[in-house]
Design an enzyme around this catalytic site. Structure first.
Site, PDB file in Angstrom:
ATOM      1  N   LYS A  92      -8.771  -9.446   5.922  1.00  0.00           N
ATOM      2  CA  LYS A  92      -9.770  -8.923   4.981  1.00  0.00           C
ATOM      3  C   LYS A  92      -9.142  -8.944   3.598  1.00  0.00           C
ATOM      4  O   LYS A  92      -8.331  -8.096   3.239  1.00  0.00           O
ATOM      5  CB  LYS A  92     -10.217  -7.510   5.346  1.00  0.00           C
ATOM      6  CG  LYS A  92     -11.345  -7.035   4.434  1.00  0.00           C
ATOM      7  CD  LYS A  92     -12.064  -5.834   4.993  1.00  0.00           C
ATOM      8  CE  LYS A  92     -13.356  -5.541   4.245  1.00  0.00           C
ATOM      9  NZ  LYS A  92     -13.192  -5.381   2.816  1.00  0.00           N
ATOM     10  N   ASP A 114      -8.498  -8.713  -0.307  1.00  0.00           N
ATOM     11  CA  ASP A 114      -8.865  -7.666  -1.250  1.00  0.00           C
ATOM     12  C   ASP A 114      -9.098  -8.299  -2.619  1.00  0.00           C
ATOM     13  O   ASP A 114      -8.274  -8.184  -3.523  1.00  0.00           O
ATOM     14  CB  ASP A 114      -7.739  -6.623  -1.302  1.00  0.00           C
ATOM     15  CG  ASP A 114      -8.246  -5.305  -1.834  1.00  0.00           C
ATOM     16  OD1 ASP A 114      -9.465  -5.171  -2.045  1.00  0.00           O
ATOM     17  OD2 ASP A 114      -7.415  -4.400  -2.030  1.00  0.00           O
ATOM     18  N   LYS A 138      -9.497  -1.465   8.984  1.00  0.00           N
ATOM     19  CA  LYS A 138      -8.609  -1.245   7.831  1.00  0.00           C
ATOM     20  C   LYS A 138      -7.175  -0.879   8.205  1.00  0.00           C
ATOM     21  O   LYS A 138      -6.906  -0.447   9.323  1.00  0.00           O
ATOM     22  CB  LYS A 138      -9.190  -0.120   6.976  1.00  0.00           C
ATOM     23  CG  LYS A 138     -10.524  -0.471   6.375  1.00  0.00           C
ATOM     24  CD  LYS A 138     -10.476  -0.264   4.902  1.00  0.00           C
ATOM     25  CE  LYS A 138     -11.785  -0.672   4.268  1.00  0.00           C
ATOM     26  NZ  LYS A 138     -11.839  -0.329   2.860  1.00  0.00           N
ATOM     27  N   CYS A 169      20.981   8.762 -24.611  1.00  0.00           N
ATOM     28  CA  CYS A 169      20.930   8.318 -23.227  1.00  0.00           C
ATOM     29  C   CYS A 169      21.174   9.495 -22.280  1.00  0.00           C
ATOM     30  O   CYS A 169      22.161  10.218 -22.430  1.00  0.00           O
ATOM     31  CB  CYS A 169      21.993   7.241 -23.014  1.00  0.00           C
ATOM     32  SG  CYS A 169      22.188   6.787 -21.288  1.00  0.00           S
ATOM     33  N   CYS A 195      19.744   2.069 -24.005  1.00  0.00           N
ATOM     34  CA  CYS A 195      20.955   2.819 -24.306  1.00  0.00           C
ATOM     35  C   CYS A 195      21.930   1.859 -24.966  1.00  0.00           C
ATOM     36  O   CYS A 195      22.065   0.717 -24.546  1.00  0.00           O
ATOM     37  CB  CYS A 195      21.540   3.360 -23.001  1.00  0.00           C
ATOM     38  SG  CYS A 195      23.264   3.859 -23.159  1.00  0.00           S
TER      39      CYS A 195
HETATM   40  S1  IVH Z   1     -17.337 -11.649   6.216  1.00  0.00           S
HETATM   41  C1  IVH Z   1     -21.581 -11.007   7.223  1.00  0.00           C
HETATM   42  N1  IVH Z   1     -14.773 -12.044   6.145  1.00  0.00           N
HETATM   43  O1  IVH Z   1     -15.359  -7.812   2.619  1.00  0.00           O
HETATM   44  C2  IVH Z   1     -20.173 -10.830   6.937  1.00  0.00           C
HETATM   45  N2  IVH Z   1     -15.743 -10.641   4.505  1.00  0.00           N
HETATM   46  O2  IVH Z   1     -18.203  -6.137   3.266  1.00  0.00           O
HETATM   47  C3  IVH Z   1     -19.857 -11.106   5.537  1.00  0.00           C
HETATM   48  N3  IVH Z   1     -14.118  -9.782   2.852  1.00  0.00           N
HETATM   49  O3  IVH Z   1     -16.820  -7.899  -0.156  1.00  0.00           O
HETATM   50  C4  IVH Z   1     -18.465 -10.896   5.145  1.00  0.00           C
HETATM   51  N4  IVH Z   1     -12.346 -10.772   3.705  1.00  0.00           N
HETATM   52  O4  IVH Z   1     -15.868 -10.248   0.226  1.00  0.00           O
HETATM   53  C5  IVH Z   1     -15.824 -11.425   5.579  1.00  0.00           C
HETATM   54  N5  IVH Z   1     -12.489 -12.519   6.175  1.00  0.00           N
HETATM   55  C6  IVH Z   1     -13.531 -11.909   5.617  1.00  0.00           C
HETATM   56  C7  IVH Z   1     -13.408 -11.107   4.468  1.00  0.00           C
HETATM   57  C8  IVH Z   1     -14.535 -10.474   3.943  1.00  0.00           C
HETATM   58  C9  IVH Z   1     -12.796  -9.993   2.737  1.00  0.00           C
HETATM   59  C10 IVH Z   1     -14.907  -8.930   1.946  1.00  0.00           C
HETATM   60  C11 IVH Z   1     -16.142  -9.563   1.410  1.00  0.00           C
HETATM   61  C12 IVH Z   1     -17.047  -8.406   1.130  1.00  0.00           C
HETATM   62  C13 IVH Z   1     -16.593  -7.400   2.115  1.00  0.00           C
HETATM   63  C14 IVH Z   1     -17.594  -7.358   3.241  1.00  0.00           C
END
Ligand code: IVH
Length: 703
Positions: free
Chosen positions: A133, A135, A345, A439, A457
């Site tokens: 996921k 960021d 997460k 210092c 310093c």
């Molecule tokens: S899939 C229908 N895959 O997470 C599913 N989203 O709420 C659509 N994000 O802001 C999203 N990595 O940009 C998917 N590997 C990943 C992701 C990802 C980050 C973000 C996405 C969005 C949020 C989804």
């Protein structure tokens, strides 16, 4: 409503539900605006999520409190006015977040999917794709007949912003699909007439750090984290600025697509689709995995969790997706979230805490760094009690004072830092932090050079914080050339307090040396011999070895040649130092400040007393000053020299450069577009020269 009220509202969850819901909505609207519209969040995401979930729970328990304008009823934020709007043909959905950061989060998801599909325990495990996921910020890239025609942000999921210009600058994003792409084992794909690729624009952590360091050095605004830097760049109105920002992209899904009946590709699984995207030319992370059942998800979550700090970019979790597209269709959606995907997460890398005080640390090179003392907080997997504030200018920009609630960030191996302050006006006056004038380690004068953001310093040789660095610098081959006195030995000598300052080196005895760990008598004797040999040196080597700031080998040689003797250098005024070739005001001041510190003079004396010696010479003849006593006026643009260069050359030759022409002017040097000064010179009969004439004048052949 003032920010402070909003913030204190966040801290009082015990009010009646209606009042609490209203306070939460106001708070969330405020922070959503800061985050989405202004790219200037004041609280960490984890804190926003917490408030959001509290409101969700409150509305679930009291449905009468649900208002149409509640932040829970829409996703995303307002559009900036400056970009054109784009209606997504296929909405950009969000994914459900599994907040349970333990392995059970993955098991919950698998159990839910199985239940919704009506699978019994005896049926085989489901295949999933596990992904990172990222960021960053979500992006939809539209290709028509294989050509990138539009890039749009997610916006509220239905309508986003057209950021095509900026996104085109991201090198990783193909402007045209590869029509000859062959995913492993398949025949050539061609390109569909319509393809929308969804993915994440992000910034690598090292590039983010480098960019922030450069901003810091220029005294300009730094970014809170890579995601905000990426979001800021994508929504930059000037694409030239966006182009300079180091952005990257990963693809993870599809939006609009030509249907198979109309010649589009017929994918059966999410995994195959990702492989095809890769073949077309999109970056797809290597860390995508096809896994089996809940066990596969748990193993992936653990594997990525263990290596999270070593990834070159930030992730805030992993995403699980049901692999089979047929099963995805069967599962469908709840409101705006697919049932076939979930985000799982990891513990947040940013947290709130209170700054209880500020210490100043002195680094190996003498740089003073203000460090926040924090109420202990668990962030990025460790308990943090100190975080860097970088320098005085950063602190002023962030308006951070003792007692403030601050956002602390720790990501990867990076030193924890205070990235911002939360809350509005303070209840009490808190004085602004000042850098100490002396210092905190050695008491020497602290300076900040013109144009620099860092305080330093000046006790180079004397300061305990800088001891190791100073000794290593002194001992290096190009300085005193003390063979065998390397980093490990210096560490031991300093840590066991055998050596405090440079002269202590020459007081070392065989017993003290040989008693150190891993030091045989033979090698101890070798070090003593090397020390003895190093005593016979040269003035430039000695001077360079002292480690004065801005005095490298070349400057040390120039100084030695110019002054001949060390005492003359030690006593030279800034003006006298400026007479040396290539020594400018910053270097001159640095030399002067160094020798003004009694500790430093003491070190030099002791070294001489220990037998360190060199041959002293005569001061070099003063450079000839062919234009001493002459007054010269510059006007117009010269063909090759800038105004400042011409002025420097003239002054070095002893001339005075004046701003206006009078009878006392000896010469006027005129370039293109010279104006009234040239007229006046001609009227007064003052000789007028061009650049070539100036060069002859400087060689002393005209006067
Ligand atoms: S899939 C229908 N895959 O997470 C599913 N989203 O709420 C659509 N994000 O802001 C999203 N990595 O940009 C998917 N590997 C990943 C992701 C990802 C980050 C973000 C996405 C969005 C949020 C989804």
């Amino acid at each position: 409503m003032a920010t402070l009220d909003l913030f204190s509202a966040a801290l009082q969850p015990s009010e009646p539900p209606a009042a609490r819901a209203q306070a939460l909505r106001a708070l969330l609207h405020h922070h959503a605006h800061l985050y989405y519209t202004l790219d200037a969040p004041e609280i960490p995401d984890a804190e926003y999520d917490r408030l959001f979930h509290e409101l969700q729970a409150l509305e679930a328990a009291h449905p009468e409190l649900r208002a149409p304008d509640s932040p829970t009823q829409r996703v995303g934020g307002k559009l900036l006015e400056a970009f054109a709007s784009v209606r997504h043909r296929v909405p950009m959905l969000s994914i459900r977040t599994e907040t349970d950061t333990e392995a059970s989060g993955a098991r919950n998801f698998d159990a839910r999917v199985r239940r919704e599909l009506g699978l019994s325990e005896s049926e085989p495990p489901i295949d999933y794709v596990a992904e990172l996921k990222f960021d960053g910020l979500a992006m939809s890239l539209r290709y028509e007949h294989g050509v990138l025609v539009q890039a749009a942000t997610r916006g509220d999921g239905e309508v986003g912003e057209d950021v095509t210009q900026n996104v085109r600058t991201i090198g990783q994003i193909p402007l045209r699909l590869n029509p000859d792409a062959h995913p492993a084992g398949a025949k050539a794909l061609g390109v569909p007439s319509v393809l929308e690729v969804r993915g994440e624009v992000y910034m690598r952590r090292d590039e983010f750090e480098a960019m922030n360091e450069a901003q810091r050095e220029k005294g300009e605004k730094t970014f809170v984290n890579p995601r905000n830097a990426a979001a800021g760049a994508v929504r930059q109105l000037d694409p030239a600025i966006a182009a300079q920002r180091p952005l990257s992209f990963y693809a993870y899904g599809l939006g609009d697509l030509t249907p198979a009946e109309q010649g589009g590709p017929a994918f059966e699984s999410h995994y195959d689709m990702l492989q095809t995207l890769k073949a077309w030319g999109f970056p797809v992370t290597e860390l995508v995995a096809r896994v089996s059942g809940a066990d596969g998800l748990v193993a992936y979550h653990q594997r990525i969790g263990a290596s999270r700090d070593r990834l070159p970019f930030d992730i805030d979790g992993v995403v699980y997706k049901v692999d089979s597209l047929a099963l995805q269709r069967r599962l469908g959606f709840v409101t705006r979230e697919p049932r076939w995907a979930v985000a799982h997460k990891y513990p947040a890398q940013e947290q709130l805490t209170v700054m209880q005080g500020i210490d100043v640390q002195v680094g190996r090179t003498g740089k003073l760094t203000p460090v926040a003392r924090l109420a202990p907080v668990f962030v990025g997997g460790v308990t943090v009690t100190n975080a860097t504030l970088h320098n005085l200018f950063e602190m002023r920009r962030k308006r951070v004072r003792v007692g403030d609630t601050v956002i602390v960030r720790r990501a990867g191996d990076v030193i924890p830092e205070v990235v911002g302050v939360v809350g509005g006006p303070r209840a009490h006056y808190v004085p602004n932090f000042r850098m100490p004038r002396r210092c905190p380690v050695c008491g020497s004068t602290v300076v900040r050079e013109k144009g620099e953001v860092n305080h330093r310093c000046t006790g180079g040789l004397f300061c305990a914080a800088q001891r190791k660095e100073a000794i290593l610098h002194f001992a290096q081959r190009r300085a005193m050339d003390i063979e065998g006195l390397g980093e490990k030995l210096v560490d031991q000598l300093v840590e066991s307090h055998v050596i405090r300052t440079l002269p202590d080196l020459y007081k070392l005895g065989l017993t003290a040396l040989a008693s150190l760990e891993r030091m045989a008598e033979k090698s101890a004797q070798n070090v003593l011999d090397a020390l003895e040999k190093s005593k016979q040196t040269t003035l430039p080597r000695f001077l360079f070895g002292l480690g004065l700031r801005h005095v490298g080998e070349a400057t040390a040689k120039d100084l030695a040649r110019h002054f001949g003797r060390l005492d003359a250098i030690m006593d030279a005024s800034v003006e006298q130092l400026l007479e040396v070739n290539d020594v400018g005001p910053v270097v001159a001041q640095s030399i002067r400040t160094f020798f003004e510190q009694p500790h430093n003079r003491e070190v030099v004396e002791q070294l001489r007393a220990c037998g360190v010696r060199w041959e002293e010479g005569e001061p070099a003849a003063q450079a000839p000053k062919p234009l001493a006593g002459k007054t010269i006026v510059l006007t117009g643009t010269l063909p090759t020299l800038s105004r400042d260069e011409a002025k420097d050359l003239l002054e070095a030759a002893g001339a005075k450069v004046a701003g206006s022409v009078s009878k006392k002017t000896d010469y006027v040097v005129a370039g293109a577009e010279a104006g009234s000064k040239l007229d006046k010179a001609q009227a007064l009969g003052v000789p007028v020269l061009d650049e070539a004439g100036l060069m002859i004048l400087l060689q002393g052949e005209l006067s």
